[in-house]
Write a protein that holds these residues in place. Sequence first.
Motif, short mmCIF file in Angstrom:
data_model
loop_
_atom_site.label_atom_id
_atom_site.label_comp_id
_atom_site.label_asym_id
_atom_site.label_seq_id
_atom_site.Cartn_x
_atom_site.Cartn_y
_atom_site.Cartn_z
N ALA A 63 2.94 26.85 88.91
CA ALA A 63 3.03 25.72 89.84
C ALA A 63 4.19 24.80 89.48
O ALA A 63 4.83 24.23 90.37
N LEU A 64 4.45 24.66 88.19
CA LEU A 64 5.49 23.75 87.71
C LEU A 64 6.44 24.49 86.79
O LEU A 64 6.06 25.49 86.16
N LEU A 65 7.65 23.99 86.69
CA LEU A 65 8.63 24.51 85.76
C LEU A 65 9.01 23.43 84.76
O LEU A 65 9.29 22.29 85.15
N HIS A 66 9.00 23.79 83.48
CA HIS A 66 9.49 22.90 82.43
C HIS A 66 10.88 23.41 82.03
O HIS A 66 11.00 24.48 81.45
N LEU A 67 11.90 22.64 82.38
CA LEU A 67 13.30 23.03 82.17
C LEU A 67 13.89 22.20 81.03
O LEU A 67 13.74 20.97 81.01
N GLY B 277 24.64 17.17 72.15
CA GLY B 277 23.57 17.98 71.57
C GLY B 277 22.18 17.53 71.95
O GLY B 277 21.19 18.12 71.52
N GLY B 278 22.10 16.47 72.77
CA GLY B 278 20.80 15.94 73.16
C GLY B 278 20.05 16.85 74.11
O GLY B 278 20.63 17.70 74.79
N LEU B 279 18.75 16.63 74.19
CA LEU B 279 17.84 17.48 74.96
C LEU B 279 17.37 16.76 76.21
O LEU B 279 16.86 15.64 76.13
N LEU B 280 17.53 17.39 77.36
CA LEU B 280 17.01 16.89 78.64
C LEU B 280 15.81 17.75 79.02
O LEU B 280 15.92 18.95 79.21
N SER B 281 14.65 17.12 79.14
CA SER B 281 13.40 17.82 79.45
C SER B 281 12.90 17.40 80.82
O SER B 281 12.61 16.22 81.06
N LEU B 282 12.83 18.36 81.74
CA LEU B 282 12.41 18.10 83.12
C LEU B 282 11.15 18.89 83.45
O LEU B 282 11.01 20.05 83.05
N VAL C 142 15.85 12.94 76.46
CA VAL C 142 15.50 12.26 77.71
C VAL C 142 14.46 13.10 78.43
O VAL C 142 14.68 14.29 78.69
N LEU C 143 13.32 12.49 78.74
CA LEU C 143 12.24 13.15 79.47
C LEU C 143 12.21 12.63 80.89
O LEU C 143 12.35 11.44 81.14
N CYS C 144 11.97 13.54 81.83
CA CYS C 144 11.75 13.15 83.23
C CYS C 144 10.73 14.14 83.79
O CYS C 144 11.08 15.18 84.34
N HIS C 145 9.46 13.82 83.61
CA HIS C 145 8.38 14.75 83.92
C HIS C 145 7.60 14.29 85.15
O HIS C 145 7.09 13.17 85.18
N ARG D 41 3.37 21.29 73.53
CA ARG D 41 3.81 22.28 72.54
C ARG D 41 5.20 22.79 72.85
O ARG D 41 6.01 23.02 71.95
N GLN D 42 5.48 22.97 74.12
CA GLN D 42 6.81 23.44 74.53
C GLN D 42 7.87 22.40 74.16
O GLN D 42 8.94 22.75 73.64
N LEU D 43 7.58 21.13 74.41
CA LEU D 43 8.52 20.07 74.06
C LEU D 43 8.73 20.00 72.56
O LEU D 43 9.86 19.88 72.07
N ASP D 44 7.63 20.09 71.81
CA ASP D 44 7.74 20.06 70.35
C ASP D 44 8.58 21.23 69.84
O ASP D 44 9.37 21.07 68.90
N GLU D 45 8.42 22.37 70.46
CA GLU D 45 9.19 23.55 70.08
C GLU D 45 10.67 23.33 70.28
O GLU D 45 11.50 23.66 69.43
N GLN D 46 11.04 22.73 71.42
CA GLN D 46 12.45 22.48 71.70
C GLN D 46 13.04 21.41 70.78
O GLN D 46 14.18 21.52 70.32
N ILE D 47 12.26 20.38 70.49
CA ILE D 47 12.72 19.34 69.56
C ILE D 47 12.93 19.93 68.18
O ILE D 47 13.95 19.68 67.52
N ALA D 48 11.98 20.74 67.73
CA ALA D 48 12.10 21.35 66.40
C ALA D 48 13.31 22.28 66.32
O ALA D 48 13.94 22.41 65.26
N GLY D 49 13.64 22.92 67.44
CA GLY D 49 14.76 23.84 67.45
C GLY D 49 16.11 23.16 67.55
O GLY D 49 17.15 23.77 67.25
N ARG D 50 16.13 21.89 67.97
CA ARG D 50 17.39 21.18 68.19
C ARG D 50 17.76 20.22 67.08
O ARG D 50 18.93 19.92 66.87
N PHE D 51 16.76 19.67 66.37
CA PHE D 51 17.01 18.57 65.45
C PHE D 51 16.42 18.86 64.08
O PHE D 51 15.41 19.56 63.96
N PRO D 52 17.02 18.29 63.02
CA PRO D 52 16.49 18.50 61.66
C PRO D 52 15.06 17.98 61.53
O PRO D 52 14.70 16.97 62.16
#
Length: 233
Positions: free
Chosen positions: A224-228, A118-123, A92-95, A3-14
């Motif tokens: 325990a984990l951080l999603h950056l 403008g691309g999104l890096l998800s860690l 780019v995802l690196c999880h 859900r967090q990733l979807d939120e960031q994608i929705a906020g960055r791209f049409p």
Amino acid sequence: MARQLDEQIAGRFPVGQRLRVLDVGMGQGTQSLRLARAGHQVTGLEQDATMIATARQALAGQPEGIRERMRIIEGDGRDTGVHFLPGSFDVVLCHGVLMYVEEPDPLLAGLARMLAPGGLLSLLVRNGDALAMRPGLYGEWAGALAAFDTTAYRNRLGLDVRADRLAAMTAKLASIGAPLHTWYGVRVFTDTAVDGAAVPDDVETLLAVEERAGRTDPYRGVAALLHLCGVRG
């Protein structure tokens, strides 16, 4: 996490834009497949042969349209420059990868180069600011005391790995041209759950609590984990 990733994608791209996604260290391909089902063009990069076989088996069972939108490449995440041109991806995802990399800076720099403007890096990284939480909650007091002054730890697989601190990661992302845009905590209350435990009846409520805590101070800081999420300038 999804859900967090979807939120960031929705906020960055049409809405409706089909994104070019690179999933570095894709594992069994769960996240890659989810994004391919959503209509995106996904490339999964993985070096573990067993994981690749599992991902390919899962992909083979998908409809043709999804199979056409996803490709799997065997390779090391530190060699993205060998496989792809700079600026080739929107996301780019690196999880769950950086904890296994002793010197992550070259890897991170390579990932940032793969991003279009403008691309999104998800860690997804182990939270080095909260390493004492797990042993402390288990009553392992010596381990908890030692965890305050280190970013090294032993994971549930018995491997000696490393964690990342939020401040250090914020500085690193800025230095590679993908400054931190937002961050979340992952596994705030569920880190001590036993692997393979039965799914509780109130799982939806549990997920809602984790989701809320993961975006709320001070709870997210002890996850325990951080999603950056960084954004390429």
